[in-house]
Motif scaffolding. Sequence first.
Motif, PDB file in Angstrom:
ATOM      1  N   ILE A  69       0.850  -1.187   0.000  1.00  0.00           N
ATOM      2  CA  ILE A  69       0.000   0.000   0.000  1.00  0.00           C
ATOM      3  C   ILE A  69       0.888   1.240   0.000  1.00  0.00           C
ATOM      4  CG2 ILE A  69      -1.717   1.325   1.315  1.00  0.00           C
ATOM      5  CD1 ILE A  69      -2.961  -1.152   2.251  1.00  0.00           C
ATOM      6  N   TRP A  70       0.498   2.233  -0.803  1.00  0.00           N
ATOM      7  CA  TRP A  70       1.206   3.513  -0.840  1.00  0.00           C
ATOM      8  C   TRP A  70       0.711   4.385   0.303  1.00  0.00           C
ATOM      9  CZ3 TRP A  70       4.881   5.191  -4.484  1.00  0.00           C
ATOM     10  CH2 TRP A  70       5.147   4.275  -5.512  1.00  0.00           C
ATOM     11  N   ILE A  71       1.636   4.820   1.168  1.00  0.00           N
ATOM     12  CA  ILE A  71       1.271   5.742   2.250  1.00  0.00           C
ATOM     13  C   ILE A  71       2.359   6.823   2.344  1.00  0.00           C
ATOM     14  CG2 ILE A  71       0.007   3.961   3.542  1.00  0.00           C
ATOM     15  CD1 ILE A  71       2.322   3.936   5.564  1.00  0.00           C
ATOM     16  N   PRO A  72       2.059   7.958   2.989  1.00  0.00           N
ATOM     17  CA  PRO A  72       3.105   8.987   3.129  1.00  0.00           C
ATOM     18  C   PRO A  72       4.328   8.408   3.834  1.00  0.00           C
ATOM     19  CG  PRO A  72       0.965   9.905   3.669  1.00  0.00           C
ATOM     20  CD  PRO A  72       0.769   8.422   3.524  1.00  0.00           C
ATOM     21  N   ASN A  73       5.512   8.725   3.312  1.00  0.00           N
ATOM     22  CA  ASN A  73       6.730   8.092   3.850  1.00  0.00           C
ATOM     23  C   ASN A  73       7.103   8.578   5.244  1.00  0.00           C
ATOM     24  OD1 ASN A  73       7.784  10.602   3.272  1.00  0.00           O
ATOM     25  ND2 ASN A  73       9.323   9.871   1.813  1.00  0.00           N
ATOM     26  N   ASP A  74       6.470   9.678   5.722  1.00  0.00           N
ATOM     27  CA  ASP A  74       6.782  10.118   7.078  1.00  0.00           C
ATOM     28  C   ASP A  74       5.747   9.653   8.106  1.00  0.00           C
ATOM     29  OD1 ASP A  74       4.791  11.791   6.155  1.00  0.00           O
ATOM     30  OD2 ASP A  74       5.734  13.644   6.825  1.00  0.00           O
ATOM     31  N   PHE A  75       4.793   8.826   7.678  1.00  0.00           N
ATOM     32  CA  PHE A  75       3.839   8.252   8.636  1.00  0.00           C
ATOM     33  C   PHE A  75       4.559   7.183   9.452  1.00  0.00           C
ATOM     34  CE2 PHE A  75      -0.799   9.101   7.240  1.00  0.00           C
ATOM     35  CZ  PHE A  75      -0.514  10.439   7.037  1.00  0.00           C
TER      36      PHE A  75
END
Length: 197
Positions: free
Chosen positions: A51-57
């Motif tokens: 899944i693509w998620i914000p990399n700073d999450f």
Amino acid sequence: MAERIDEKILDFINEVEKREAKKDICKGPVKIGERYYEFEEKDFFDEKLKIWIPNDFEEMSEEARKFKYPSENRPEIIKCNENGSIAITLNITDNLLDEAHVEEFKNLSKVIVKRMNPANVFFEDGVLEINNKNIGYFDYKSSAIDDFLYNFMFFLEFEGKALMGTFSCIHNECKEWRDVVFQIIRNIKENNKSKMS
């Protein structure tokens, strides 16, 4: 008459430009609200789901988890921004599920959410077919202690069980995030290849 046509053409051009400004989360930084987010494809559940998620999450802290999800059966995976106001969760439930019953499961889940809080305001629901998989979804507004929240729930079959995901943010930010959430859903990939040992 000519002026009205010119106005309509300008409106159309402006609309196209606005749509093009919404970038692809898989191809670089995307402006959401006042800042840019860089998305990356992350592996979950022993690299079986991407899944693509914000990399700073980051993984939500244990203390924040207990506060935000007071029930003992809180989601297995909770990724969030630094203050926890935007979160993506994933959870494999004990419910058996096959492709043919994803819509039914989504409808039942919506009924449960409605019963838990009749004040929730529901927007849209449906089933998307992504990479030969059915993904059911619905979104709604709920009230939190000091604000309203926007919630997007999605469901898919994963190894014969129901996988449930959620996205949540403060309600007044939902216009900025909604299209992005649909991009996240449309880019979910299941890695069925069993690894050779």
